[in-house]
Design a protein around this motif. Structure first.
Motif, mmCIF file in Angstrom:
data_model
loop_
_atom_site.group_PDB
_atom_site.id
_atom_site.type_symbol
_atom_site.label_atom_id
_atom_site.label_comp_id
_atom_site.label_asym_id
_atom_site.label_seq_id
_atom_site.Cartn_x
_atom_site.Cartn_y
_atom_site.Cartn_z
ATOM 1 N N HIS A 1 -95.517 -30.349 -51.182
ATOM 2 C CA HIS A 1 -96.506 -31.422 -51.154
ATOM 3 C C HIS A 1 -97.922 -30.672 -51.270
ATOM 4 C CE1 HIS A 1 -94.058 -34.293 -49.131
ATOM 5 N NE2 HIS A 1 -93.272 -33.339 -48.621
ATOM 6 N N LYS A 2 -98.528 -31.495 -52.174
ATOM 7 C CA LYS A 2 -99.897 -30.929 -52.555
ATOM 8 C C LYS A 2 -101.062 -31.848 -52.307
ATOM 9 C CE LYS A 2 -97.122 -29.041 -56.566
ATOM 10 N NZ LYS A 2 -95.838 -29.810 -56.322
ATOM 11 N N TYR A 3 -101.918 -31.513 -51.368
ATOM 12 C CA TYR A 3 -103.106 -32.464 -51.201
ATOM 13 C C TYR A 3 -104.356 -31.954 -51.678
ATOM 14 C CZ TYR A 3 -99.422 -33.937 -48.332
ATOM 15 O OH TYR A 3 -97.976 -34.392 -47.667
ATOM 16 N N THR B 1 -98.985 -34.602 -54.982
ATOM 17 C CA THR B 1 -97.705 -34.213 -54.964
ATOM 18 C C THR B 1 -96.931 -34.560 -56.365
ATOM 19 O OG1 THR B 1 -97.558 -34.288 -52.502
ATOM 20 C CG2 THR B 1 -95.394 -33.949 -53.938
ATOM 21 N N GLU B 2 -96.970 -35.829 -56.572
ATOM 22 C CA GLU B 2 -96.342 -36.040 -57.764
ATOM 23 C C GLU B 2 -96.951 -35.892 -59.184
ATOM 24 O OE1 GLU B 2 -94.103 -39.602 -57.604
ATOM 25 O OE2 GLU B 2 -93.264 -39.109 -55.398
ATOM 26 N N ASP B 3 -98.486 -35.454 -59.038
ATOM 27 C CA ASP B 3 -99.250 -35.155 -60.119
ATOM 28 C C ASP B 3 -98.965 -33.870 -60.949
ATOM 29 O OD1 ASP B 3 -100.463 -37.437 -59.375
ATOM 30 O OD2 ASP B 3 -102.226 -36.533 -58.598
ATOM 31 N N TYR B 4 -98.461 -32.946 -60.188
ATOM 32 C CA TYR B 4 -97.900 -31.649 -60.745
ATOM 33 C C TYR B 4 -96.635 -31.166 -60.425
ATOM 34 C CZ TYR B 4 -103.194 -31.032 -60.748
ATOM 35 O OH TYR B 4 -104.533 -31.072 -61.009
ATOM 36 N N ALA B 5 -96.030 -30.735 -61.507
ATOM 37 C CA ALA B 5 -94.779 -29.883 -61.249
ATOM 38 C C ALA B 5 -95.144 -28.431 -60.979
ATOM 39 C CB ALA B 5 -93.959 -29.849 -62.349
ATOM 40 N N SER B 6 -94.285 -27.841 -60.329
ATOM 41 C CA SER B 6 -94.822 -26.544 -59.715
ATOM 42 C C SER B 6 -93.538 -25.413 -59.956
ATOM 43 C CB SER B 6 -95.695 -26.180 -58.725
ATOM 44 O OG SER B 6 -94.880 -27.043 -57.536
ATOM 45 N N LEU B 7 -94.021 -24.264 -60.207
ATOM 46 C CA LEU B 7 -92.739 -23.104 -60.250
ATOM 47 C C LEU B 7 -93.532 -21.814 -59.685
ATOM 48 C CD1 LEU B 7 -92.436 -21.224 -62.783
ATOM 49 C CD2 LEU B 7 -91.900 -23.296 -64.074
ATOM 50 N N ALA B 8 -92.620 -20.990 -59.243
ATOM 51 C CA ALA B 8 -92.833 -19.560 -58.864
ATOM 52 C C ALA B 8 -92.354 -18.839 -59.706
ATOM 53 C CB ALA B 8 -92.651 -19.406 -57.486
ATOM 54 N N LEU B 9 -93.070 -17.699 -60.427
ATOM 55 C CA LEU B 9 -92.411 -16.765 -61.339
ATOM 56 C C LEU B 9 -92.715 -15.484 -60.577
ATOM 57 C CD1 LEU B 9 -91.077 -16.032 -64.023
ATOM 58 C CD2 LEU B 9 -93.491 -15.740 -64.857
ATOM 59 N N VAL C 1 -103.266 -25.543 -67.028
ATOM 60 C CA VAL C 1 -102.371 -25.171 -65.695
ATOM 61 C C VAL C 1 -103.250 -24.491 -64.525
ATOM 62 C CG1 VAL C 1 -100.387 -25.320 -67.135
ATOM 63 C CG2 VAL C 1 -101.645 -23.330 -66.646
ATOM 64 N N ILE C 2 -102.688 -24.290 -63.609
ATOM 65 C CA ILE C 2 -103.329 -23.502 -62.430
ATOM 66 C C ILE C 2 -102.675 -22.489 -62.042
ATOM 67 C CG2 ILE C 2 -104.210 -23.628 -60.098
ATOM 68 C CD1 ILE C 2 -104.420 -26.770 -60.337
ATOM 69 N N ILE C 3 -102.933 -21.338 -62.255
ATOM 70 C CA ILE C 3 -101.698 -20.219 -61.891
ATOM 71 C C ILE C 3 -102.458 -19.449 -60.742
ATOM 72 C CG2 ILE C 3 -100.804 -18.019 -62.733
ATOM 73 C CD1 ILE C 3 -100.693 -19.306 -65.547
ATOM 74 N N MET D 1 -98.922 -24.382 -61.369
ATOM 75 C CA MET D 1 -98.819 -26.087 -61.469
ATOM 76 C C MET D 1 -99.360 -26.626 -62.596
ATOM 77 S SD MET D 1 -100.512 -26.885 -57.592
ATOM 78 C CE MET D 1 -101.656 -25.652 -57.223
ATOM 79 N N ILE D 2 -98.478 -27.400 -63.065
ATOM 80 C CA ILE D 2 -98.486 -28.162 -64.405
ATOM 81 C C ILE D 2 -98.606 -29.437 -64.131
ATOM 82 C CG2 ILE D 2 -97.537 -27.887 -66.674
ATOM 83 C CD1 ILE D 2 -95.511 -25.825 -65.348
ATOM 84 N N PRO D 3 -99.322 -30.418 -64.956
ATOM 85 C CA PRO D 3 -99.332 -31.847 -65.035
ATOM 86 C C PRO D 3 -97.699 -32.367 -65.467
ATOM 87 C CG PRO D 3 -101.147 -31.092 -66.188
ATOM 88 C CD PRO D 3 -100.316 -29.968 -65.824
ATOM 89 N N THR D 4 -97.468 -33.149 -64.460
ATOM 90 C CA THR D 4 -95.910 -33.610 -64.737
ATOM 91 C C THR D 4 -95.554 -33.770 -65.929
ATOM 92 O OG1 THR D 4 -96.325 -34.450 -62.250
ATOM 93 C CG2 THR D 4 -94.337 -35.338 -63.588
ATOM 94 N N ALA D 5 -96.432 -34.820 -66.633
ATOM 95 C CA ALA D 5 -96.027 -34.924 -68.147
ATOM 96 C C ALA D 5 -95.448 -33.902 -68.922
ATOM 97 C CB ALA D 5 -97.084 -36.037 -68.469
ATOM 98 N N ASP D 6 -96.203 -32.632 -68.863
ATOM 99 C CA ASP D 6 -96.250 -31.594 -69.581
ATOM 100 C C ASP D 6 -95.298 -30.445 -69.264
ATOM 101 O OD1 ASP D 6 -98.060 -32.763 -71.594
ATOM 102 O OD2 ASP D 6 -99.659 -32.268 -70.195
ATOM 103 N N ALA D 7 -94.530 -30.583 -67.997
ATOM 104 C CA ALA D 7 -93.917 -29.746 -67.256
ATOM 105 C C ALA D 7 -92.852 -29.096 -68.139
ATOM 106 C CB ALA D 7 -93.431 -30.244 -66.027
ATOM 107 N N LEU D 8 -91.945 -29.851 -68.802
ATOM 108 C CA LEU D 8 -90.808 -29.277 -69.603
ATOM 109 C C LEU D 8 -91.415 -28.383 -70.805
ATOM 110 C CD1 LEU D 8 -87.883 -31.655 -70.059
ATOM 111 C CD2 LEU D 8 -87.816 -29.395 -69.075
#
Lengths: 399, 532
Positions: free
Chosen positions: A56-58, A138-146, A180-182, A196-203
């Motif tokens: 969740h992202k607020y 929450t749904e605006d961003y996809a996120s991943l941990a590297l 993106v936000i790193i 964190m990446i805008p959802t539409a550009d996640a892939l």
């Protein structure tokens, strides 16, 4: 129908197992490889990425944002500079922990909180007395941990901006022409970043990361490997080490920051007057010395574990997957003195480790205690030694 | 004395056992000096950058039987210990098919069934029965052998324990143990399995490092020994170490140094200094002398007793036993820098089969014939190769997209009939490369560089006599009570203050650390005055 994260089409291609769990209604990989141990080693040795999109992202924005955050969160945000993040907790008025999360400061009056559980109602309700706006992103961003020793090399190829990022720093930059936000954060106890990446550009961004990561041995990891790395890192997990005090049924299921080993987040509260939820109770606990528990690490020597099983005719076959139950702890006289909340075999330390709660007088490093195990359908105690957390703490994590 | 530096203990040799021993002694508060002949520590466990960015595991290439206690007791993770578990085991076949095991037991059953349905449960019976044998002998493996020939009550007590332990064994387990210790691995496999590639895969592990073929009695014991590894607690599993085996010995060196041990490189010990049967120190080849009441040799038995010590100061029967102690190295290494990954036609486009050992041992007969050559002083026309591409698991080993491949090669006897290794070295490597080319059609095109390490080079660089990778053959009469000689299996020597801690002592070779660790216990016991 279960939902899938924006990365899912690629993750499904990468998964050899198609084993998915459920995280907040999203499919979340249990493991991609046939054995999660190899994913774990991928993180420790090269680089692994974990889909954290369901977090969740607020946004917390407004003139009173700092004041609001300094009241809601137990850790002081007033010293947090823009471009920095901090791990934090929030408590109830009795000084018990509700939840934890990471707070990012974008500017004087703009913060973002990431948390495992939904808190929009909680934050919104508290915000009514402040000039502050809570926005669920929450749904605006996809996120991943590297995470892992090669994570920096991979991101440096994509965006040189990150080379100067210090531990818990973050930056707004671009990967594959996408903003993106790193942040240099994570849950593995190793060098690592979250993006964190805008959802539409996640892939598209994920594909760029995969391409840059290929020569560095990048691979995805699932929930099992995440659990292994976070126990080695000594990081508490909601639902395992603690539950939100709001939903606990008994006092035994509520814990204070000091009891959970998070007292360090409250540095300086004795010396200032910052009001925050739980402050008075926490100060009282400290004055009274009324903490019921200390959170410690425990290790079981391989030779002791081996002896426990082999002397009873069994083969000692350790399992690196964290056990899903609590294991009781005793002193030498057989009196209950606590319990392990997490317990697993550490593939790198090559012995069993656990995160445990013990009565304060047993918390000193080096203390011998006894852990209950089941062998031949009987409870048998094996010697364990109290140690400090984390178990695994490479210099590169913060260097 | 030209250098009056004085230490509690001097360890000769900075290989993994010497470093382990030194770390334990230093941890116990002793002032320890390690003397290493070369410019780097590690002995036969080193990693060398022979080409910029390409890390070669010159000699040993995997962590096999490293005892887990050592990792914890010496706090090795703090100093960078990083095992990398092997994920697969790949055995190409001459008909283009393959046998590939991975981390999932269910999928492995299907792969076995592809070769033989009966072998699915046959393999499980084999694994269960051999796991029971391992369980039965592990207490012997991990403890100091009693001295059969001593009249010391402590030894009598240990013998009583041993006899009691043997007496508690299950009838079948004891019988299987004896069958493995004395018989051939090929015979043992025949009792469980029918598929030749599956048998060959098991048998290949029995042929590593010894001058025996899979059909030779005694090969069962080598298989059992090498299956005692328990990386990550899993019996029989092996791993790599980050940065190669040299990465591991660097970890050990950091641990030893952190405990206070001093490591002196380029210090070739010439001989022991003794007075009246007691150790007083050591002298280097350059004449430098160091004093210590305790000296521990991590070198092999020939060097420990016949070169460093003066054999004239030793009992004649010991000298005779050591003189006839078998070394006869048969293993070589051929290491490659590769421009990319080998292509296996039946698995075209896949690389996951290379995440562990790549075993060129397509049939049991192939290995036995490879061994035949060595019996008569030749080297194999079609060698058995245990390969691994560590750069695929560990990106630190080669530049991005490039790879290093370590090939352990059998059989290449130390003593060649009618020729020398100087003359044959490149021919041998050509055979290795031709063999690989036979299985991987793009192999020759990938080779950027080749390093050939024949037994004479192993001997010259590491000091291992005749290039034997175990510091002495693994034959039943050279193991346990008898390693390295009857009556001297407790790490002591007839010279007071002089100890042994190398792979030529119990339990034996491989990157195991047990000799170094167990020897330190005996040294410390003596230093504390518990026993003279």
């Amino acid at each position: 129908m279960m939902r899938t994260t924006p990365f899912h089409p690629r993750l499904a291609e990468l998964s050899q197992t198609q084993m998915w769990g459920n995280w907040s209604g999203y499919l979340s990989a249990v493991r991609y490889d046939l054995s999660s141990k190899h994913e774990y080693f991928g993180v420790r040795n090269a680089a692994g990425f974990f889909d954290t999109s369901p977090l969740h992202k607020y946004w917390i924005r407004g003139r009173d944002a700092e004041l609001f955050c300094s009241f809601v969160f137990a850790r002081d945000v007033r010293t947090l500079k823009p471009g920095r993040a901090q791990y934090t907790i929030w408590c109830d008025d009795a000084g018990f922990i509700m939840e934890d999360g990471v707070l990012f400061r974008f500017s004087a009056d703009e913060f973002m909180l990431t948390a495992a559980e939904p808190n929009f109602g909680f934050l919104t309700k508290l915000s009514s007395l402040y000039d502050v706006e809570i926005v669920d992103a929450t749904e605006d961003y996809a996120s991943l941990a590297l995470q892992g020793p090669r994570s920096r090399d991979i991101f440096e190829v994509l965006t040189p901006d990150i080379s100067v990022l210090r531990y818990f720093g973050f930056t707004e930059t671009k990967i594959a022409n996408t903003p993106v936000i790193i942040s240099r954060t994570g849950f593995s106890g190793d060098l690592g970043y979250e993006v964190m990446i805008p959802t539409a550009d996640a892939l598209r961004v994920l594909d760029a990361i995969l391409e840059a990561g290929h020569p560095h041995g990048i691979r995805p990891y699932g929930d099992e490997a995440l659990g292994m790395t976070r126990i080695e890192a000594g990081l508490p997990l909601i639902g395992v080490e603690f539950n939100s005090s709001r939903y606990a049924w008994t006092a035994e299921d509520r814990f204070t920051p000091d009891e959970l080993g998070l007292g360090w987040l409250l540095k300086g509260i004795e010396d200032d007057s910052r009001p925050f939820i739980g402050r008075e109770a926490i100060l009282r606990e400290r004055v009274d010395g009324s903490s019921r528990w200390r959170t410690v690490g425990i290790t079981v020597a391989w030779s002791d574990f081996y002896e426990l099983f082999e002397s009873r005719g069994h083969l000692a076959v350790p399992d690196e997957l964290p056990v899903a139950w609590e294991s009781m702890l005793y002193n030498a006289n057989g009196t209950r003195i606590g319990y392990a909340t997490s317990f697993m075999y550490s593939p790198i330390l090559q012995c069993h480790i656990g995160i445990a709660r013990v009565k304060p007088k047993y918390a000193e490093k080096g203390t011998d205690i006894y852990l209950e195990q089941t062998v031949n359908h009987e409870y048998i105690n094996v010697r364990a030694t109290v140690t400090t957390l984390p178990f695994y703490n490479p210099e590169r994590k913060t260097a | 004395m030209s250098d009056l530096s004085s230490y509690d203990a001097i360890v000769i040799g900075g290989g993994h056992n010497g470093l382990t021993n030194a770390a334990y002694l230093a941890k116990a508060g002793k002032k320890v000096l390690v003397l290493e002949q070369r410019h780097l520590v590690g002995g036969a466990a080193i990693t060398e950058e022979l080409r910029p960015g390409y890390q070669f595991t010159t000699f040993s290439y995997a962590l096999s039987l490293l005892r887990p206690e050592i990792i914890q007791e010496l706090d090795l993770v703090r100093h960078g210990f990083m095992p990398l578990l092997m994920r697969s085991h790949f055995a190409p076949m001459e008909n283009g098919d393959y046998f590939l095991l991975g981390p999932d037991a269910g999928l492995n059953r299907r792969e076995i069934a592809r070769h033989s349905k009966a072998d699915v449960d046959g393999m499980e019976r084999f694994e269960h029965d051999t796991a029971r044998v391992r369980q039965f002998i592990r207490p012997l493996f991990d403890s100091i052998p009693p001295n059969l020939f001593s009249d010391d009550p402590a030894d009598a007590e240990k013998m009583a324990w041993l006899l009691k332990h043997l007496g508690t064994g299950d009838k079948k387990v004891i019988h299987d143990t004896v069958r493995l210790l004395t018989g051939s691995i090929s015979d043992f496999c025949d009792d469980y399995l029918e598929s030749d590639i599956i048998k060959a895969t098991i048998c290949s592990a029995a042929c590593v490092g010894i001058k025996l073929g899979p059909m030779s009695p005694g090969s069962g014991m080598n298989w059992l020994y090498l299956s005692m590894g328990e990386h990550d607690g899993v019996g029989g599993s092996w791993s790599f170490h980050k940065g190669g085996n040299g990465g591991f010995t660097q970890v050990l060196a950091r641990a030893a140094t952190a405990y206070g041990a001093e490591i002196r490189l380029d210090s070739h010990v010439d001989h022991l200094i003794t007075e009246k049967g007691e150790v007083k120190g050591v002298a280097l080849r350059d004449g430098t002398e160091f004093r210590a009441q305790t000296v521990v040799s991590s070198l092999d038995p020939r060097r420990t007793f016949l070169e460093i010590a003066d054999p004239r100061e030793l009992p004649a029967d010991l000298v005779e036993t050591i003189q006839r102690f078998r070394f006869q190295g048969v293993a070589s290494k051929v290491n490659f820098a590769l421009d990319g990954l080998p292509e296996y036609p039946a698995l075209s486009g896949r690389t996951d089969q290379y995440l562990g050992f790549i075993n060129i041992a397509p049939t049991v007969e192939y290995m036995e014939r490879a061994y035949d050559a060595a019996k008569y002083g030749g080297y194999s026309e079609h060698p058995y190769i245990d390969g691994c591409i560590q750069s695929l698991v560990d990106p630190d080993m080669a530049p991005p997209g490039k790879h290093v491949m370590s090939c352990f090669v059998m059989y290449t006897p130390y003593e060649l009939k009618g020729s020398t290794w100087q003359a044959e070295r490149e021919n041998m490597a050509d055979r290795v490369q031709a063999t690989l080319q036979g299985f991987f059609p793009n192999f020759n095109d990938l080779v950027l560089q080749r390093e050939v390490v024949s037994p004479d080079i192993i001997e010259a660089r590491t000091g291992l006599s005749e290039g034997n990778i175990y510091a002495g053959e693994f034959f039943p009469h050279q193991m346990y009570f008898f390693r390295p000689a009857p009556g001297y299996s407790d790490y002591r020597t007839p010279i007071r203050g002089y100890y042994q801690c190398g792979s030529g002592t119990h339990p034996g070779g491989c990157v195991i650390g047990a000799p170094g660790r167990l020897a330190s216990k005996e040294v410390l016991k003596d230093l504390s005055g518990a026993k003279p």
